[in-house]
Design an enzyme around this catalytic site. Structure first.
Site, PDB file in Angstrom:
ATOM      1  N   CYS A 115     -42.775  28.901 -18.045  1.00 37.16           N
ATOM      2  CA  CYS A 115     -42.125  30.029 -17.156  1.00 37.16           C
ATOM      3  C   CYS A 115     -40.713  29.423 -16.533  1.00 37.16           C
ATOM      4  O   CYS A 115     -39.756  30.104 -16.430  1.00 37.16           O
ATOM      5  CB  CYS A 115     -43.009  30.790 -16.153  1.00 37.16           C
ATOM      6  SG  CYS A 115     -43.895  29.465 -14.979  1.00 37.16           S
ATOM      7  N   LYS A 192     -56.728  31.321 -13.742  1.00 34.57           N
ATOM      8  CA  LYS A 192     -55.477  31.790 -12.996  1.00 34.57           C
ATOM      9  C   LYS A 192     -55.278  33.286 -13.058  1.00 34.57           C
ATOM     10  O   LYS A 192     -55.375  33.871 -14.309  1.00 34.57           O
ATOM     11  CB  LYS A 192     -54.339  30.924 -13.528  1.00 34.57           C
ATOM     12  CG  LYS A 192     -53.116  31.256 -13.076  1.00 34.57           C
ATOM     13  CD  LYS A 192     -51.904  30.442 -13.607  1.00 34.57           C
ATOM     14  CE  LYS A 192     -50.624  30.663 -13.277  1.00 34.57           C
ATOM     15  NZ  LYS A 192     -49.359  29.989 -13.899  1.00 34.57           N
ATOM     16  N   LYS A 245     -57.062  29.684  -9.306  1.00 32.17           N
ATOM     17  CA  LYS A 245     -55.540  29.895  -8.614  1.00 32.17           C
ATOM     18  C   LYS A 245     -55.586  31.495  -8.503  1.00 32.17           C
ATOM     19  O   LYS A 245     -55.643  32.079  -9.617  1.00 32.17           O
ATOM     20  CB  LYS A 245     -54.493  29.385  -9.443  1.00 32.17           C
ATOM     21  CG  LYS A 245     -53.132  29.507  -8.963  1.00 32.17           C
ATOM     22  CD  LYS A 245     -51.964  28.889  -9.725  1.00 32.17           C
ATOM     23  CE  LYS A 245     -50.598  29.173  -9.211  1.00 32.17           C
ATOM     24  NZ  LYS A 245     -49.597  28.517 -10.126  1.00 32.17           N
TER      25      LYS A 245
END
Length: 324
Positions: A115, A192, A245
């Site tokens: 990303c 995540k 996360k």
């Protein structure tokens, strides 16, 4: 019950959860250039650093007793496939070599994703194979392997894939093994979530998507049982360590993952938005930052995390050393 709370030393003796500097992993952001420290406005105390500043930075981190860092790179050039991410001269690779050449004994982890490196801000190769513009899972696995192997050649100690591609752990394990890095452990961002708590990170890593969002590959915040499926797949594929996360809004997930896999080391990422909220509240005088931050970190460990990635790591070490 109050009898065991009457004296501070007695409270220490019966304390169930202990927070220590060696519980922490500190994220670092590295960029191209020289002698630049670019402050991150939404994350007070943190900055993008050029590689020539890393020697002093890691010396300070080691002196505080923090055992590990995780690197995120901001490249000078971005393209559709994030080619800087798997270039042996890429920014993360340069940072790893700089830290190693400085003689640091820190454990150097590298985030393996795209990303920050793509011009579209998504975590892999974009196409319309599925009938919509989305990340191509299998095509992205191929370049994830290239990125991980390049990080390994640079000297990374732990590979931490965060892109939530299906099958990424088995692909990375096979690719690392074939390249001769059978010894290198994988810390998987196994659960995540597609979270609003990542906002400040988008500024820090310059990684905001230019269109859409990441909900087709990151998890729905409403799902807990799904996290156990994601984690189990990564365990079966060869992950050495696991991660949940974000942390603070997912303490239940941390606990469930640890209960399901008690023998596998578990990390939790106390993410940028969680950090920024405390900083903003403290700056306004609404909370005692030291007390609340240590309370948050303790809650993450109490839930079952063995290690915590946190932007509070430096301050937390200082506070633990001088609790007054």
């Amino acid at each position: 019950m109050r009898r065991l709370r009457t004296h501070p030393k007695l409270r220490d003796l019966v304390r169930e959860t202990h927070l220590r500097p060696d519980d922490f992993i500190l994220p670092l952001f590295v960029r191209h250039g020289e002698n630049q420290r670019v402050d991150i406005s939404s994350m007070p105390g943190h900055a993008q650093l050029t590689t020539d500043l890393l020697a002093d930075e890691v010396a300070e981190i080691e002196a505080l007793g923090i055992p590990a860092i995780i690197l995120f790179g901001i490249p000078a050039h971005k393209d559709a496939v994030g080619s800087d991410a798997f270039d042996d001269a890429g920014i993360v690779q340069q940072a790893v070599r700089a830290i190693k050449s400085a003689g640091s004994q820190l454990l150097v982890m590298t985030d393996v994703c795209f990303c920050e490196f793509t011009d579209h801000g998504h975590c892999g190769i974009i196409n319309e194979k599925t009938g919509q513009t989305d990340v191509d899972n299998d095509a992205t696995l191929e370049i994830l392997v290239k990125q991980a192997v390049s990080h390994a050649r640079a000297g990374a100690d732990v590979i931490a894939p965060s892109g939530m591609m299906d099958g990424m752990i088995v692909a990375l394990r096979q690719g690392l093994d074939e390249a001769g890095f059978t010894h290198l452990p994988i810390l998987s961002y196994a659960a995540k979530y597609s979270s609003g708590f990542y906002g400040p990170f988008r500024e820090a890593a310059e990684s905001a998507p230019t269109f859409g969002d990441r909900r087709t590959y990151q998890m729905d915040p409403a799902n807990g049982a799904e996290a156990l499926r994601e984690v189990l797949l990564d365990v079966q594929e060869g992950a050495d360590m696991l991660m949940v996360k974000p942390a603070l809004s997912y303490l239940d997930v941390i606990q469930r993952v640890k209960q399901a896999h008690p023998s596998i080391p578990l990390a939790a990422y106390n993410v940028s938005g969680e950090f920024a909220m405390l900083k903003a509240a403290a700056a306004n005088g609404w909370i005692d930052e030291q007390r609340v931050a240590l309370e948050v970190l303790t809650s993450i460990k109490r839930a079952g995390a063995d290690m915590i990635l946190t932007y509070h790591a430096k301050d937390a070490c200082r506070w633990l050393a001088n609790p007054g």
